[in-house]
Design an enzyme around this catalytic site. Structure first.
Site, PDB file in Angstrom:
ATOM      1  N   GLY A   1       0.835  -1.192   0.000  1.00  0.00           N
ATOM      2  CA  GLY A   1       0.000   0.000   0.000  1.00  0.00           C
ATOM      3  C   GLY A   1       0.868   1.240   0.000  1.00  0.00           C
ATOM      4  O   GLY A   1       2.094   1.163  -0.121  1.00  0.00           O
ATOM      5  N   ALA A   2       0.244   2.393   0.171  1.00  0.00           N
ATOM      6  CA  ALA A   2       0.968   3.660   0.149  1.00  0.00           C
ATOM      7  C   ALA A   2       1.896   3.813   1.350  1.00  0.00           C
ATOM      8  O   ALA A   2       2.987   4.356   1.234  1.00  0.00           O
ATOM      9  CB  ALA A   2      -0.021   4.821   0.115  1.00  0.00           C
ATOM     10  N   GLU A   3       1.472   3.321   2.502  1.00  0.00           N
ATOM     11  CA  GLU A   3       2.240   3.502   3.729  1.00  0.00           C
ATOM     12  C   GLU A   3       2.883   2.229   4.252  1.00  0.00           C
ATOM     13  O   GLU A   3       3.786   2.300   5.073  1.00  0.00           O
ATOM     14  CB  GLU A   3       1.331   4.071   4.833  1.00  0.00           C
ATOM     15  CG  GLU A   3       0.815   5.456   4.566  1.00  0.00           C
ATOM     16  CD  GLU A   3       1.903   6.523   4.639  1.00  0.00           C
ATOM     17  OE1 GLU A   3       2.797   6.408   5.488  1.00  0.00           O
ATOM     18  OE2 GLU A   3       1.850   7.463   3.826  1.00  0.00           O
ATOM     19  N   ALA A   4       2.390   1.083   3.790  1.00  0.00           N
ATOM     20  CA  ALA A   4       2.846  -0.159   4.411  1.00  0.00           C
ATOM     21  C   ALA A   4       2.821  -1.325   3.427  1.00  0.00           C
ATOM     22  O   ALA A   4       2.164  -1.271   2.393  1.00  0.00           O
ATOM     23  CB  ALA A   4       1.967  -0.486   5.618  1.00  0.00           C
ATOM     24  N   VAL A   5       3.545  -2.364   3.828  1.00  0.00           N
ATOM     25  CA  VAL A   5       3.504  -3.647   3.135  1.00  0.00           C
ATOM     26  C   VAL A   5       2.841  -4.619   4.104  1.00  0.00           C
ATOM     27  O   VAL A   5       3.203  -4.681   5.283  1.00  0.00           O
ATOM     28  CB  VAL A   5       4.930  -4.131   2.774  1.00  0.00           C
ATOM     29  CG1 VAL A   5       4.892  -5.540   2.219  1.00  0.00           C
ATOM     30  CG2 VAL A   5       5.580  -3.179   1.788  1.00  0.00           C
ATOM     31  N   VAL A   6       1.856  -5.354   3.613  1.00  0.00           N
ATOM     32  CA  VAL A   6       1.139  -6.309   4.451  1.00  0.00           C
ATOM     33  C   VAL A   6       1.431  -7.708   3.943  1.00  0.00           C
ATOM     34  O   VAL A   6       1.253  -8.002   2.766  1.00  0.00           O
ATOM     35  CB  VAL A   6      -0.384  -6.038   4.423  1.00  0.00           C
ATOM     36  CG1 VAL A   6      -1.132  -7.081   5.242  1.00  0.00           C
ATOM     37  CG2 VAL A   6      -0.675  -4.632   4.933  1.00  0.00           C
TER      38      VAL A   6
ATOM     39  N   LYS B   1       1.998  -6.212   9.253  1.00  0.00           N
ATOM     40  CA  LYS B   1       1.920  -4.920   8.568  1.00  0.00           C
ATOM     41  C   LYS B   1       3.178  -4.140   8.911  1.00  0.00           C
ATOM     42  O   LYS B   1       3.443  -3.859  10.077  1.00  0.00           O
ATOM     43  CB  LYS B   1       0.676  -4.153   9.014  1.00  0.00           C
ATOM     44  CG  LYS B   1       0.540  -2.798   8.337  1.00  0.00           C
ATOM     45  CD  LYS B   1      -0.738  -2.096   8.757  1.00  0.00           C
ATOM     46  CE  LYS B   1      -0.865  -0.744   8.057  1.00  0.00           C
ATOM     47  NZ  LYS B   1      -2.106  -0.056   8.435  1.00  0.00           N
TER      48      LYS B   1
ATOM     49  N   ASP C   1     -10.782   5.555   7.625  1.00  0.00           N
ATOM     50  CA  ASP C   1     -10.948   4.975   6.294  1.00  0.00           C
ATOM     51  C   ASP C   1     -11.920   3.789   6.353  1.00  0.00           C
ATOM     52  O   ASP C   1     -11.568   2.664   5.983  1.00  0.00           O
ATOM     53  CB  ASP C   1      -9.589   4.535   5.748  1.00  0.00           C
ATOM     54  CG  ASP C   1      -9.624   4.203   4.261  1.00  0.00           C
ATOM     55  OD1 ASP C   1     -10.540   4.680   3.551  1.00  0.00           O
ATOM     56  OD2 ASP C   1      -8.733   3.464   3.802  1.00  0.00           O
TER      57      ASP C   1
END
Length: 195
Positions: free
Chosen positions: A11-16, A25, A112
């Site tokens: 994602g924009a802020e993290a890798v899950v 996360k 969100d």
């Protein structure tokens, strides 16, 4: 990430990463930030996200159990089930309303609350991804949360009017100021999300 990882989503802020019965996360570095500032922000935001998610769970909101917080990563329980957007109906919409009310009653806004950040598991709606969450009891913040949910629902489901009514029934069941929040949602819709 190690070789036991089943799936990775960036994602924009993290890798899950999905690993067995857990989800990891990890907040990723931002090249545009000064390294020291980036390190501090990622560490603080990781801790805050884990704390808010744990506090939400303690308040009775179905969320994944936090297993560990380490530096820039949160390891949590993996919730099995479909995302709410794929199983939405009136009963699910009503449950979402009750869950969001419980979150708001605890003084937390999700930030969100889209149908992709909710999972239906064993008949319960779980909230996931607390990366944009904050502690806030204001009508504005709660109204924005509900507005975001309505926007998502309206954009993805032709049954929006019926589902909205079901959501409101679930939300109003335990939120004494639901009418005030709905007024705020209408105001936000008229003026746009932000002032």
């Amino acid at each position: 990430m190690d070789r036991d990882t089943l799936e990775v989503v960036k994602g924009a802020e993290a890798v899950v990463a999905l690993r067995g019965h857990s989800v990891v996360k990890q907040r990723v570095p931002k090249d545009y930030r000064i390294v020291e500032l980036d390190t501090k922000l990622r560490r603080e935001r990781t801790r805050l996200e884990a704390k808010i998610q744990s506090d939400a769970r303690r308040a009775g909101v179905p969320t994944p159990i936090i297993e560990a917080v380490d530096g820039f990563s949160i390891t949590m329980e993996r919730i099995e089930g479909p995302p709410v957007h794929s199983v939405m109906n009136e009963a699910v919409a009503e449950d979402v309303g009750a869950v969001l009310c419980a979150l708001h009653s605890a003084g937390i806004v999700h930030g969100d609350p889209t149908t992709r950040n909710m999972i239906l598991s064993a008949g319960r709606v779980y909230l996931i991804d607390f990366g944009l969450s904050s502690y806030d009891r204001s009508l504005e913040a709660r109204g924005v949360d509900v507005h975001v949910f309505f926007q998502t629902l309206e954009a993805t489901d032709d049954r929006f009017p019926t589902l909205k009514e079901a959501f409101l029934a679930g939300y109003a069941r335990n939120c004494s100021d639901a009418a005030l929040i709905l007024e705020k949602v209408n105001e936000i819709k008229e003026r746009g999300r932000y002032l």
